[in-house]
Motif scaffolding. Structure first.
Motif, short mmCIF file in Angstrom:
data_model
loop_
_atom_site.label_atom_id
_atom_site.label_comp_id
_atom_site.label_asym_id
_atom_site.label_seq_id
_atom_site.Cartn_x
_atom_site.Cartn_y
_atom_site.Cartn_z
N LEU A 79 0.86 -1.18 0.00
CA LEU A 79 0.00 0.00 0.00
C LEU A 79 0.89 1.23 0.00
CD1 LEU A 79 -3.03 1.01 0.38
CD2 LEU A 79 -2.35 1.43 2.75
N LEU A 80 0.63 2.14 -0.91
CA LEU A 80 1.31 3.43 -0.94
C LEU A 80 0.23 4.50 -0.87
CD1 LEU A 80 4.18 4.71 -1.27
CD2 LEU A 80 3.57 5.09 -3.66
N ALA A 81 0.39 5.43 0.07
CA ALA A 81 -0.63 6.46 0.28
C ALA A 81 0.01 7.83 0.37
CB ALA A 81 -1.41 6.17 1.56
N THR A 82 -0.78 8.85 0.09
CA THR A 82 -0.27 10.20 0.28
C THR A 82 -0.04 10.42 1.77
OG1 THR A 82 -2.50 11.13 0.53
CG2 THR A 82 -1.59 11.02 -1.70
N LYS A 83 1.01 11.15 2.09
CA LYS A 83 1.28 11.42 3.51
C LYS A 83 0.14 12.22 4.13
CE LYS A 83 6.31 11.06 3.47
NZ LYS A 83 7.61 11.73 3.70
N SER A 112 -2.69 1.47 6.16
CA SER A 112 -3.24 0.14 5.95
C SER A 112 -4.54 0.25 5.15
CB SER A 112 -3.53 -0.54 7.29
OG SER A 112 -4.57 0.13 7.97
N LEU A 113 -4.98 -0.88 4.62
CA LEU A 113 -6.27 -0.89 3.93
C LEU A 113 -7.41 -0.61 4.89
CD1 LEU A 113 -5.80 -3.90 1.48
CD2 LEU A 113 -6.02 -1.49 0.87
N ALA A 114 -7.21 -0.99 6.15
CA ALA A 114 -8.22 -0.68 7.16
C ALA A 114 -8.38 0.83 7.31
CB ALA A 114 -7.84 -1.31 8.49
N ASP A 115 -7.24 1.56 7.25
CA ASP A 115 -7.30 3.02 7.32
C ASP A 115 -8.02 3.59 6.11
OD1 ASP A 115 -5.85 3.05 9.67
OD2 ASP A 115 -3.93 3.48 8.70
N ALA A 117 3.84 7.80 1.45
CA ALA A 117 4.37 6.95 2.51
C ALA A 117 4.03 5.49 2.23
CB ALA A 117 3.79 7.36 3.86
N LEU A 118 5.01 4.63 2.43
CA LEU A 118 4.81 3.18 2.27
C LEU A 118 4.01 2.65 3.44
CD1 LEU A 118 5.48 0.55 0.75
CD2 LEU A 118 7.58 0.43 2.11
N GLY A 119 2.93 1.97 3.15
CA GLY A 119 2.09 1.41 4.19
C GLY A 119 2.30 -0.08 4.34
N GLN A 120 1.23 -0.81 4.60
CA GLN A 120 1.35 -2.22 4.90
C GLN A 120 1.86 -3.03 3.72
OE1 GLN A 120 -3.27 -2.83 4.89
NE2 GLN A 120 -2.39 -4.89 4.86
N SER A 121 2.62 -4.07 4.04
CA SER A 121 3.03 -5.05 3.06
C SER A 121 1.95 -6.12 3.01
CB SER A 121 4.38 -5.65 3.45
OG SER A 121 4.76 -6.66 2.56
N ILE A 122 1.57 -6.51 1.81
CA ILE A 122 0.48 -7.46 1.64
C ILE A 122 1.03 -8.75 1.05
CG2 ILE A 122 -1.76 -7.84 0.56
CD1 ILE A 122 -2.00 -4.74 0.33
N GLU A 123 1.20 -9.75 1.89
CA GLU A 123 1.75 -11.03 1.47
C GLU A 123 0.64 -11.87 0.83
OE1 GLU A 123 4.84 -11.88 1.55
OE2 GLU A 123 5.71 -10.33 2.84
#
Length: 273
Positions: free
Chosen positions: A136-140, A146-149, A218-224
């Motif tokens: 997940l990559l999101a604007t700061k 996270s996807l939950a966010d 900002a780099l967010g969660q890693s999704i395995e």
């Protein structure tokens, strides 16, 4: 190994500025030939690769040449077969159906493509050559990590169309904005069309090397997801599949794979040498 300069880049019924182009709108069967070991090729002396540009660090244009990890690995196959790699830029949806393989325009497809049971119905895959992870990559500004966010904040999520990233997002209950290419995904973030995206982690790594991107996103969660990439060939093309498998296996054994990984992707994952 054929040099980058020796590659010819084609587009399917289109032109792209800065590349060496030849229109390829019909089968090249009349020019077909054989490479070493009796491997059939759609054009004599060439190994024609379908890809979808750009998708750094796997395939992208750099100073008028198409380079990247996938390109370098396929060059190993071409070298073993005594031919040169030629690249055909096609829409990504064709990789799911094997359309350009079946029509005789390409010998193989290489596009950072995840091996899936659904795709196996239409094409044959090589042995896996890359273990992939989504991110997940999101604007700061969004504050999402996270996807939950993303869900809680009711943010707009984006992904590249027809990819496993898009499929994963849909499986999590999202209706992501679909972009045609990875460049379009990044532009969607930059222009505020979306607040966050799900895309392959190596692609995000490449984006964040640019200071402007690192400052804004900002780099967010890693999704395995347990995904692995493979090169695809027309169903039943056992000789070419065997040649691709051998090139990948040999490269892993003699250290060439690790060298290319460091060059195009970055540091090797922990536990891999």
């Amino acid at each position: 190994m054929p040099s980058v300069r020796s590659r010819t880049v084609l587009t399917a019924c289109a032109t792209v500025s800065g590349l060496v182009l030849v229109t390829a709108c019909s089968s090249s069967g009349k020019n077909a030939g054989e490479a070493k070991g009796g491997v059939p090729v759609v054009e004599k002396g060439k190994l024609t690769t379908c890809t979808h540009l750009p998708y750094p660090p796997f395939q992208f244009e750099q100073k008028g040449k198409v380079v990247g990890f996938d390109v370098a690995v396929v060059d190993l196959v071409a070298k073993n077969l005594g031919v040169e790699q030629k690249i055909l830029d096609t829409p990504f949806e064709n990789f799911k159906t094997g359309a350009f393989l079946n029509s005789g325009q390409c010998d193989l497809a290489a596009a950072g493509m995840t091996i899936t049971d659904e795709r196996k119905k239409n094409v044959d895959f090589s042995v896996p050559y890359f273990d992939a992870t989504q991110a997940l990559l999101a604007t700061k500004e969004s504050g999402a990590t996270s996807l939950a966010d993303v869900k809680a904040k009711k943010l707009k999520l984006g992904a590249q169309a027809e990819t496993t990233g898009e499929s994963y997002a849909k499986g999590q209950g999202f209706d992501p904005v679909a972009f045609e290419s990875s460049d379009a995904v990044l532009n969607g973030l930059r222009t505020g069309q979306v607040d966050a995206v799900v895309i392959d982690y190596p692609v995000v790594q490449g984006w964040l090397k640019d200071k402007a991107n690192a400052d804004a996103f900002a780099l967010g969660q890693s999704i395995e997801t347990g995904e692995q990439y493979g090169f695809s060939v027309k169903k039943g093309n056992t000789k070419l599949k065997a040649a691709i498998d051998k090139a990948i296996t040999d490269a892993r054994a003699d250290g060439t794979y690790d060298k290319l990984y460091r060059q195009w992707i970055g540091p090797l994952p922990k536990g891999q040498s």
